[in-house]
Design a protein around this motif. Structure first.
Motif, PDB file in Angstrom:
ATOM      1  N   UNK A   1       0.849  -1.193   0.000  1.00 20.39           N
ATOM      2  CA  UNK A   1       0.000   0.000   0.000  1.00 20.39           C
ATOM      3  C   UNK A   1       0.885   1.243   0.000  1.00 20.39           C
ATOM      4  N   UNK A   2       0.696   2.102  -0.972  1.00 16.01           N
ATOM      5  CA  UNK A   2       1.467   3.330  -1.074  1.00 16.01           C
ATOM      6  C   UNK A   2       0.690   4.468  -0.436  1.00 16.01           C
ATOM      7  N   UNK A   3       1.314   5.173   0.513  1.00 19.40           N
ATOM      8  CA  UNK A   3       0.604   6.295   1.143  1.00 19.40           C
ATOM      9  C   UNK A   3       0.249   7.352   0.096  1.00 19.40           C
ATOM     10  N   UNK A   4      -0.958   7.854   0.189  1.00 14.86           N
ATOM     11  CA  UNK A   4      -1.445   8.812  -0.793  1.00 14.86           C
ATOM     12  C   UNK A   4      -1.693  10.213  -0.231  1.00 14.86           C
ATOM     13  N   UNK A   5      -1.834  10.311   1.086  1.00 14.65           N
ATOM     14  CA  UNK A   5      -2.164  11.619   1.653  1.00 14.65           C
ATOM     15  C   UNK A   5      -1.613  11.757   3.077  1.00 14.65           C
ATOM     16  N   UNK A   6      -1.722  12.949   3.580  1.00 14.07           N
ATOM     17  CA  UNK A   6      -1.242  13.266   4.921  1.00 14.07           C
ATOM     18  C   UNK A   6      -2.322  12.938   5.959  1.00 14.07           C
ATOM     19  N   UNK A   7      -1.976  13.049   7.201  1.00 11.85           N
ATOM     20  CA  UNK A   7      -2.919  12.888   8.311  1.00 11.85           C
ATOM     21  C   UNK A   7      -3.677  14.204   8.448  1.00 11.85           C
ATOM     22  N   UNK A   8      -4.972  14.175   8.154  1.00  7.89           N
ATOM     23  CA  UNK A   8      -5.731  15.435   8.184  1.00  7.89           C
ATOM     24  C   UNK A   8      -7.056  15.341   8.917  1.00  7.89           C
ATOM     25  N   UNK A   9      -7.525  14.130   9.209  1.00  9.91           N
ATOM     26  CA  UNK A   9      -8.849  13.979   9.806  1.00  9.91           C
ATOM     27  C   UNK A   9      -8.786  13.055  11.027  1.00  9.91           C
ATOM     28  N   UNK A  10      -9.858  13.068  11.781  1.00  8.41           N
ATOM     29  CA  UNK A  10      -9.965  12.147  12.913  1.00  8.41           C
ATOM     30  C   UNK A  10      -9.936  10.700  12.432  1.00  8.41           C
ATOM     31  N   UNK A  11     -10.530  10.424  11.281  1.00 10.99           N
ATOM     32  CA  UNK A  11     -10.484   9.061  10.736  1.00 10.99           C
ATOM     33  C   UNK A  11      -9.051   8.630  10.430  1.00 10.99           C
ATOM     34  N   UNK A  12      -8.219   9.572   9.990  1.00  9.36           N
ATOM     35  CA  UNK A  12      -6.799   9.267   9.773  1.00  9.36           C
ATOM     36  C   UNK A  12      -6.119   8.915  11.092  1.00  9.36           C
ATOM     37  N   UNK A  13      -6.440   9.660  12.135  1.00  9.30           N
ATOM     38  CA  UNK A  13      -5.879   9.382  13.470  1.00  9.30           C
ATOM     39  C   UNK A  13      -6.296   7.984  13.912  1.00  9.30           C
ATOM     40  N   UNK A  14      -7.567   7.668  13.759  1.00 11.55           N
ATOM     41  CA  UNK A  14      -8.052   6.333  14.155  1.00 11.55           C
ATOM     42  C   UNK A  14      -7.346   5.233  13.373  1.00 11.55           C
ATOM     43  N   UNK A  15      -7.174   5.436  12.072  1.00  7.42           N
ATOM     44  CA  UNK A  15      -6.482   4.445  11.253  1.00  7.42           C
ATOM     45  C   UNK A  15      -5.046   4.254  11.742  1.00  7.42           C
ATOM     46  N   UNK A  16      -4.363   5.342  12.004  1.00  7.97           N
ATOM     47  CA  UNK A  16      -2.986   5.269  12.507  1.00  7.97           C
ATOM     48  C   UNK A  16      -2.928   4.522  13.829  1.00  7.97           C
ATOM     49  N   UNK A  17      -3.731   4.942  14.785  1.00 11.97           N
ATOM     50  CA  UNK A  17      -3.706   4.343  16.128  1.00 11.97           C
ATOM     51  C   UNK A  17      -4.130   2.875  16.079  1.00 11.97           C
ATOM     52  N   UNK A  96       0.768   7.023   5.482  1.00 11.42           N
ATOM     53  CA  UNK A  96       0.647   8.456   5.212  1.00 11.42           C
ATOM     54  C   UNK A  96       1.938   9.049   4.670  1.00 11.42           C
ATOM     55  N   UNK A  97       1.781  10.198   4.037  1.00 10.24           N
ATOM     56  CA  UNK A  97       2.917  10.964   3.555  1.00 10.24           C
ATOM     57  C   UNK A  97       2.570  12.443   3.704  1.00 10.24           C
ATOM     58  N   UNK A  98       3.531  13.235   4.191  1.00 13.47           N
ATOM     59  CA  UNK A  98       3.275  14.668   4.299  1.00 13.47           C
ATOM     60  C   UNK A  98       3.817  15.257   5.575  1.00 13.47           C
ATOM     61  N   UNK A  99       3.542  16.533   5.750  1.00 11.59           N
ATOM     62  CA  UNK A  99       4.068  17.311   6.866  1.00 11.59           C
ATOM     63  C   UNK A  99       3.563  16.802   8.223  1.00 11.59           C
ATOM     64  N   UNK A 100       2.283  16.501   8.317  1.00 15.64           N
ATOM     65  CA  UNK A 100       1.737  16.046   9.600  1.00 15.64           C
ATOM     66  C   UNK A 100       2.211  14.627   9.899  1.00 15.64           C
ATOM     67  N   UNK A 101       2.364  13.805   8.878  1.00 12.66           N
ATOM     68  CA  UNK A 101       2.929  12.466   9.083  1.00 12.66           C
ATOM     69  C   UNK A 101       4.343  12.575   9.621  1.00 12.66           C
ATOM     70  N   UNK A 102       5.114  13.510   9.079  1.00  6.59           N
ATOM     71  CA  UNK A 102       6.470  13.732   9.588  1.00  6.59           C
ATOM     72  C   UNK A 102       6.437  14.235  11.028  1.00  6.59           C
TER      73      UNK A 102
END
Length: 112
Positions: A1-17, A96-102
């Motif tokens: 799976x290739x990351x396509x976007x940064x962490x920007x939403x609560x759903x992204x946080x849930x997926x990460x955690x 994820x990929x992007x500034x917030x992921x970093x």
């Protein structure tokens, strides 16, 4: 799976955690420490973690706890933090990929 976007939403946080702690629970080295301490309270613990990372990464102040004191009492050493950090960075990089992921990885290094 290739990351396509940064962490920007609560759903992204849930997926990460959820993805990260699923790996932690199954990990042969740190999994037993987490599973013994948390026991059957994983859903409750994950809710706290969602709020923690949501507050840090999305600047949405939903967390109002003090995470350090409970963790300071655990029988863990540098090797445990190293494994935790390795799994965390791997999870972020896979999703994820992007500034917030970093920023998530940077914060994880500071936590560890």
């Amino acid at each position: 799976m290739t990351p396509q976007h940064d962490i920007t939403t609560f759903d992204d946080i849930k997926l990460l955690v959820d993805t990260f702690y699923s790996k932690v629970q199954k990990d042969e080295f740190i999994g037993p420490l987490f599973n013994e301490k948390i026991g059957n309270r994983w859903p409750e613990h994950l809710e706290k973690l969602y709020s923690f990372w949501q507050s840090i990464l999305l600047n949405e102040r939903t967390y109002n706890g003090h995470p350090f004191p409970p963790h300071a009492q655990l029988p863990i050493g540098k090797e445990h933090f190293d494994r935790w950090l390795s799994l965390f960075v791997e999870t972020v990089d896979n999703l994820f990929i992007g500034e917030i992921a970093n920023e998530a990885k940077s914060r994880a290094y500071k936590i560890a």
